[in-house]
Motif scaffolding. Structure first.
Motif, PDB file in Angstrom:
ATOM      1  N   ARG A 199       0.848  -1.177   0.000  1.00  0.00           N
ATOM      2  CA  ARG A 199       0.000   0.000   0.000  1.00  0.00           C
ATOM      3  C   ARG A 199       0.891   1.237   0.000  1.00  0.00           C
ATOM      4  N   LEU A 200       0.788   2.012  -1.062  1.00  0.00           N
ATOM      5  CA  LEU A 200       1.543   3.247  -1.161  1.00  0.00           C
ATOM      6  C   LEU A 200       0.713   4.406  -0.614  1.00  0.00           C
ATOM      7  N   SER A 201       1.393   5.358  -0.019  1.00  0.00           N
ATOM      8  CA  SER A 201       0.753   6.565   0.475  1.00  0.00           C
ATOM      9  C   SER A 201       1.466   7.778  -0.103  1.00  0.00           C
ATOM     10  N   CYS A 202       0.727   8.848  -0.252  1.00  0.00           N
ATOM     11  CA  CYS A 202       1.313  10.101  -0.735  1.00  0.00           C
ATOM     12  C   CYS A 202       0.693  11.230   0.065  1.00  0.00           C
ATOM     13  N   ALA A 203       1.502  11.856   0.891  1.00  0.00           N
ATOM     14  CA  ALA A 203       1.037  12.952   1.730  1.00  0.00           C
ATOM     15  C   ALA A 203       1.330  14.286   1.041  1.00  0.00           C
ATOM     16  N   ALA A 204       0.336  15.141   0.987  1.00  0.00           N
ATOM     17  CA  ALA A 204       0.475  16.427   0.313  1.00  0.00           C
ATOM     18  C   ALA A 204       0.500  17.567   1.318  1.00  0.00           C
ATOM     19  N   SER A 205       1.256  18.572   1.003  1.00  0.00           N
ATOM     20  CA  SER A 205       1.294  19.780   1.829  1.00  0.00           C
ATOM     21  C   SER A 205       1.359  20.985   0.899  1.00  0.00           C
ATOM     22  N   GLY A 206       1.137  22.143   1.453  1.00  0.00           N
ATOM     23  CA  GLY A 206       1.217  23.337   0.636  1.00  0.00           C
ATOM     24  C   GLY A 206      -0.132  23.697   0.036  1.00  0.00           C
ATOM     25  N   ARG A 207      -0.245  23.593  -1.260  1.00  0.00           N
ATOM     26  CA  ARG A 207      -1.469  23.982  -1.957  1.00  0.00           C
ATOM     27  C   ARG A 207      -2.653  23.137  -1.511  1.00  0.00           C
ATOM     28  N   THR A 208      -3.823  23.656  -1.696  1.00  0.00           N
ATOM     29  CA  THR A 208      -5.047  22.949  -1.348  1.00  0.00           C
ATOM     30  C   THR A 208      -5.080  21.586  -2.007  1.00  0.00           C
ATOM     31  N   PHE A 209      -5.319  20.573  -1.206  1.00  0.00           N
ATOM     32  CA  PHE A 209      -5.287  19.199  -1.699  1.00  0.00           C
ATOM     33  C   PHE A 209      -6.618  18.783  -2.281  1.00  0.00           C
ATOM     34  N   SER A 210      -7.695  19.117  -1.568  1.00  0.00           N
ATOM     35  CA  SER A 210      -8.987  18.536  -1.914  1.00  0.00           C
ATOM     36  C   SER A 210      -9.554  19.019  -3.239  1.00  0.00           C
ATOM     37  N   GLY A 211      -9.072  20.113  -3.769  1.00  0.00           N
ATOM     38  CA  GLY A 211      -9.642  20.647  -4.997  1.00  0.00           C
ATOM     39  C   GLY A 211      -9.071  20.082  -6.278  1.00  0.00           C
ATOM     40  N   TYR A 212      -8.092  19.194  -6.153  1.00  0.00           N
ATOM     41  CA  TYR A 212      -7.368  18.712  -7.335  1.00  0.00           C
ATOM     42  C   TYR A 212      -7.405  17.205  -7.452  1.00  0.00           C
ATOM     43  N   SER A 213      -7.368  16.746  -8.681  1.00  0.00           N
ATOM     44  CA  SER A 213      -7.223  15.318  -8.918  1.00  0.00           C
ATOM     45  C   SER A 213      -5.823  14.882  -8.504  1.00  0.00           C
ATOM     46  N   MET A 214      -5.670  13.583  -8.300  1.00  0.00           N
ATOM     47  CA  MET A 214      -4.372  13.011  -7.952  1.00  0.00           C
ATOM     48  C   MET A 214      -4.136  11.781  -8.803  1.00  0.00           C
ATOM     49  N   GLY A 215      -2.881  11.511  -9.078  1.00  0.00           N
ATOM     50  CA  GLY A 215      -2.564  10.348  -9.900  1.00  0.00           C
ATOM     51  C   GLY A 215      -1.333   9.615  -9.413  1.00  0.00           C
ATOM     52  N   TRP A 216      -1.237   8.377  -9.826  1.00  0.00           N
ATOM     53  CA  TRP A 216      -0.042   7.565  -9.607  1.00  0.00           C
ATOM     54  C   TRP A 216       0.519   7.165 -10.967  1.00  0.00           C
ATOM     55  N   PHE A 217       1.812   7.287 -11.099  1.00  0.00           N
ATOM     56  CA  PHE A 217       2.531   6.870 -12.291  1.00  0.00           C
ATOM     57  C   PHE A 217       3.687   5.977 -11.853  1.00  0.00           C
ATOM     58  N   ARG A 218       4.265   5.243 -12.788  1.00  0.00           N
ATOM     59  CA  ARG A 218       5.421   4.426 -12.462  1.00  0.00           C
ATOM     60  C   ARG A 218       6.413   4.447 -13.613  1.00  0.00           C
ATOM     61  N   GLN A 219       7.648   4.166 -13.263  1.00  0.00           N
ATOM     62  CA  GLN A 219       8.704   4.139 -14.269  1.00  0.00           C
ATOM     63  C   GLN A 219       9.638   2.973 -13.994  1.00  0.00           C
ATOM     64  N   ALA A 220       9.698   2.060 -14.946  1.00  0.00           N
ATOM     65  CA  ALA A 220      10.605   0.919 -14.853  1.00  0.00           C
ATOM     66  C   ALA A 220      11.945   1.308 -15.467  1.00  0.00           C
TER      67      ALA A 220
END
Length: 122
Positions: free
Chosen positions: A17-38
């Motif tokens: 289970r990955l987590s991503c904690a956000a700080s700074g700009r308003t979090f709830s108003g924006y979409s969020m995504g996960w990407f990966r790079q092999a």
């Protein structure tokens, strides 16, 4: 700022289970995504969620195995990864979208975390 965590080494068939904690700009108003790079490959889309958490989308390669979710009260987005495969190995990045609704393209994300390594052994 985005801080991803939760990566590690796991055997095929296992979960992380990955987590991503956000700080700074308003979090709830924006979409969020996960990407990966092999190694040796381009960064690719994995999953995204809209501002409220009510709508999600996934890459075909992870559909049915991964689940993205968010807790706006904690300014955190999650990626539950089940039935992991060796081809899921890579550095996983969380990103904040430029809009409230999600998109799958890299250019639609304006802020990126530092990445967390996921290694799946066969």
């Amino acid at each position: 700022q985005l801080q991803a965590s939760g990566g590690g080494l796991v055997q095929a068939g296992g979960s992380l289970r990955l987590s991503c904690a956000a700080s700074g700009r308003t979090f709830s108003g924006y979409s969020m995504g996960w990407f990966r790079q092999a190694p040796g490959k381009e960064r690719e889309f994995v999953a995204a969620i809209n501002w409220s958490g009510g709508s999600t989308t996934y890459a075909d390669s992870v559909k049915g195995r991964f689940t993205i979710s968010r807790d706006n009260a904690k300014n955190t987005v999650y990626l539950q990864m089940n039935i992991l495969k060796p081809e899921d190995t890579g550095v996983y990045y969380c990103a904040r979208g430029k809009m409230s609704y999600y998109d799958t393209s890299l250019g639609s994300y304006g802020s990126w975390g530092q990445g967390t390594q996921v290694t799946v052994s066969s």
